[in-house]
Structure formats: C-alpha cells, structure tokens
Design a protein around this motif. Structure first.
Motif, mmCIF file in Angstrom:
data_model
loop_
_atom_site.group_PDB
_atom_site.id
_atom_site.type_symbol
_atom_site.label_atom_id
_atom_site.label_comp_id
_atom_site.label_asym_id
_atom_site.label_seq_id
_atom_site.Cartn_x
_atom_site.Cartn_y
_atom_site.Cartn_z
ATOM 1 N N UNK A 146 -25.545 8.986 48.214
ATOM 2 C CA UNK A 146 -24.190 9.672 48.136
ATOM 3 C C UNK A 146 -24.379 10.508 47.019
ATOM 4 N N UNK A 147 -24.599 9.887 45.839
ATOM 5 C CA UNK A 147 -24.610 10.438 44.564
ATOM 6 C C UNK A 147 -25.443 11.958 44.307
ATOM 7 N N UNK A 148 -26.706 11.673 45.212
ATOM 8 C CA UNK A 148 -27.432 12.833 44.882
ATOM 9 C C UNK A 148 -27.005 14.041 45.794
ATOM 10 N N UNK A 149 -26.435 13.736 46.843
ATOM 11 C CA UNK A 149 -25.698 14.758 47.815
ATOM 12 C C UNK A 149 -24.506 15.237 47.091
ATOM 13 N N UNK A 150 -23.586 14.579 46.504
ATOM 14 C CA UNK A 150 -22.457 14.889 45.794
ATOM 15 C C UNK A 150 -22.895 15.876 44.688
ATOM 16 N N UNK A 151 -23.947 15.312 43.806
ATOM 17 C CA UNK A 151 -24.263 16.219 42.743
ATOM 18 C C UNK A 151 -25.014 17.574 43.165
ATOM 19 N N UNK A 152 -25.642 17.415 44.309
ATOM 20 C CA UNK A 152 -26.170 18.816 44.760
ATOM 21 C C UNK A 152 -24.936 19.903 45.297
ATOM 22 N N UNK A 153 -23.914 19.337 45.813
ATOM 23 C CA UNK A 153 -22.764 19.905 46.214
ATOM 24 C C UNK A 153 -22.025 20.558 45.034
ATOM 25 N N UNK A 154 -22.126 19.850 43.939
ATOM 26 C CA UNK A 154 -21.782 20.464 42.593
ATOM 27 C C UNK A 154 -22.353 21.472 41.995
ATOM 28 N N UNK A 155 -23.766 21.314 42.259
ATOM 29 C CA UNK A 155 -24.450 22.086 41.733
ATOM 30 C C UNK A 155 -24.706 23.597 42.437
ATOM 31 N N UNK A 156 -24.444 23.534 44.039
ATOM 32 C CA UNK A 156 -24.164 24.586 44.706
ATOM 33 C C UNK A 156 -22.746 25.216 44.567
ATOM 34 N N UNK A 157 -22.047 24.312 44.227
ATOM 35 C CA UNK A 157 -20.512 25.215 44.272
ATOM 36 C C UNK A 157 -20.180 26.029 43.078
ATOM 37 N N UNK A 158 -21.254 26.130 42.148
ATOM 38 C CA UNK A 158 -20.849 27.064 40.826
ATOM 39 C C UNK A 158 -21.143 28.473 41.266
ATOM 40 N N UNK A 159 -22.490 28.785 41.982
ATOM 41 C CA UNK A 159 -22.650 30.045 42.669
ATOM 42 C C UNK A 159 -21.603 30.383 43.966
ATOM 43 N N UNK A 160 -21.438 29.309 44.593
ATOM 44 C CA UNK A 160 -20.686 29.361 45.807
ATOM 45 C C UNK A 160 -19.270 30.030 45.534
ATOM 46 N N UNK A 161 -18.575 29.467 44.497
ATOM 47 C CA UNK A 161 -17.319 29.808 44.030
ATOM 48 C C UNK A 161 -17.471 31.126 43.434
#
Length: 242
Positions: A146-161
């Motif tokens: 869960x941690x790795x997936x959540x951190x991956x989402x945080x990583x992707x969220x910056x260019x996504x936003x």
C-alpha cells in the motif's frame, strides 16, 4: 448562463471535479506527508488505535473522492463540443489534457487495485490486536504494498496536476497542431515512463522490498523531488517536440 444547459452542465461538472479532486489529492498528501511519518514515531498501542479508528474514516473519504473525481471528469468530457472524431486529442491542448487523464487513470487504478485492498488487511489486523486477538502475519507485507502504491500516486500527482490545471495556459505556447511523428514520439516516451514507474511502484520490477529502484519511494521527501523531476522531463519533451 443557464445551469440546465450544456455550458451549465460543464460548469457544474468542473466544480464537482475540483472539489472531489482536492479531497482525493489532499488526503493522498495527508497519508504520505503527515500520517506516514507520524505513525513511524508512534508507540505500538497508539499506532494500533489510530489504524483501527482514524484510518478507516480517512480511507472512506479517500475512496469516494477518487470515484467522484473520475465520474465528474467523464462528465466534463461528455459536455465538450469539440471532441468529435478524436481530432481534439491530436492538438496540443488535447495532448496536454490526455496526459493528465492517463496519469489520473493509473492513479485511480492504484487506489482500487493496490491501496484499498492492502490497507483493508492492515486495518483488520490492527482491529484484531485492539480487540485482544493476534495480528495478521500478512499485514506488514500488505502495508508495504500500500505504501509503494501510495507513494507512486504522489509521484505521478505532480505532473498530473500540472497537465490538468494548466492545459489552457500551456498549450497556446506551443504548436497547436504538432506533427504526427512528434506526437508519436511523445506518446512512446510518455507511455514508457508511466509503465516503467508503475511497474516499479507495484513491485513488478525488483519486488516490493527496499533497494535501488525504490529509493525515491522509501522517503516522502524524495518522492516529491522525483515527482518534480518527472514533471521537468515532460516539460523538456514539450519544448523539444512541440
């Protein structure tokens, strides 16, 4: 402007999209920037209590915010007049918003495919311990996934936003109708980046344990810096290709 019209529907869909998106990403950042580091410093009893009482409530809002963000995003596209024939997605505004959509869909998949199922195991284990029962031996591994997936989402969220928020401002700075070859190169590189980082974040590359490929996911500050690095790569691609 009449609310019960195509323009009014688009306005309401955008409003709902902003509200749901702020809630989704806000909770994502709370989990990664506040809760995770704080839980690491809690005593075992306090962490168990928080996992069994606080986290389920936060995840409830997280889950439905993600669902509403996706639903309102689909509504926004449905109210658009200029998507006919798919020509819009060959323009620089279309490529920009499509990149944001791609990243958001991957993040949505991580929420329901990795984060929530694994957090369910962790929470059930904490509730068992709180009730005087034994912990689930699968809980630590589930928490790591869960941690790795959540951190991956945080990583992707910056260019996504970035792409979600600045499409109307970014696209006019570039060729409105980029060459087909340049579009193809852009999407090949973009898909290669997204797939590689997603496979790494879900443990399909080098497993889920600590290691060189997980350095940017093992610390939330490094995740933020890596997210901005990915954003910069996208910016360079736009400068070179469009």
């Amino acid at each position: 402007m009449e609310v019960f019209s195509q323009a009014g529907g688009q306005m309401l869909a955008r409003w709902g999209h902003y509200m749901a998106g702020v809630t989704w990403i806000g909770l994502l950042y709370y989990f990664n920037f506040v809760q995770g580091p704080s839980f690491a410093e809690f005593e075992a009893a306090a962490r168990t209590d928080a996992l069994s009482k606080l986290v389920p409530r936060a995840l409830w809002w997280f889950k439905f915010a993600a669902m509403l963000t996706l639903a309102t995003g689909i509504m926004i596209l449905g109210f658009q007049k200029h998507l006919g024939g798919g020509q819009y997605f060959q323009t620089s505004p279309g490529i920009s918003i499509a990149t944001g959509i791609l990243l958001a869909l991957v993040m949505f998949g991580n929420v329901f495919g990795r984060i929530l199922p694994n957090q369910k195991i962790v929470i059930a284990s904490a509730q068992s311990v709180a009730a005087g029962g034994p912990p689930d031996p699968e809980a630590p591994a589930a928490g790591r996934r869960a941690l790795l997936a959540s951190r991956t989402n945080t990583f992707f969220s910056i260019p996504m936003l970035w792409f979600m928020g600045v499409t109307s401002h970014l696209a006019p700075l570039y060729d409105v109708h980029p060459k087909g070859a340049h579009r193809g190169i852009y999407w090949l590189i973009t898909l290669a980046l997204v797939v590689t980082f997603e496979l790494n974040g879900t443990g399909r590359i080098a497993g889920t344990g600590p290691g060189p490929t997980k350095v940017y996911l093992d610390d939330h500050k490094k995740t933020i810096m890596a997210g901005f690095a990915l954003w910069f790569v996208f910016l360079i691609l736009w400068e070179v290709l469009f």
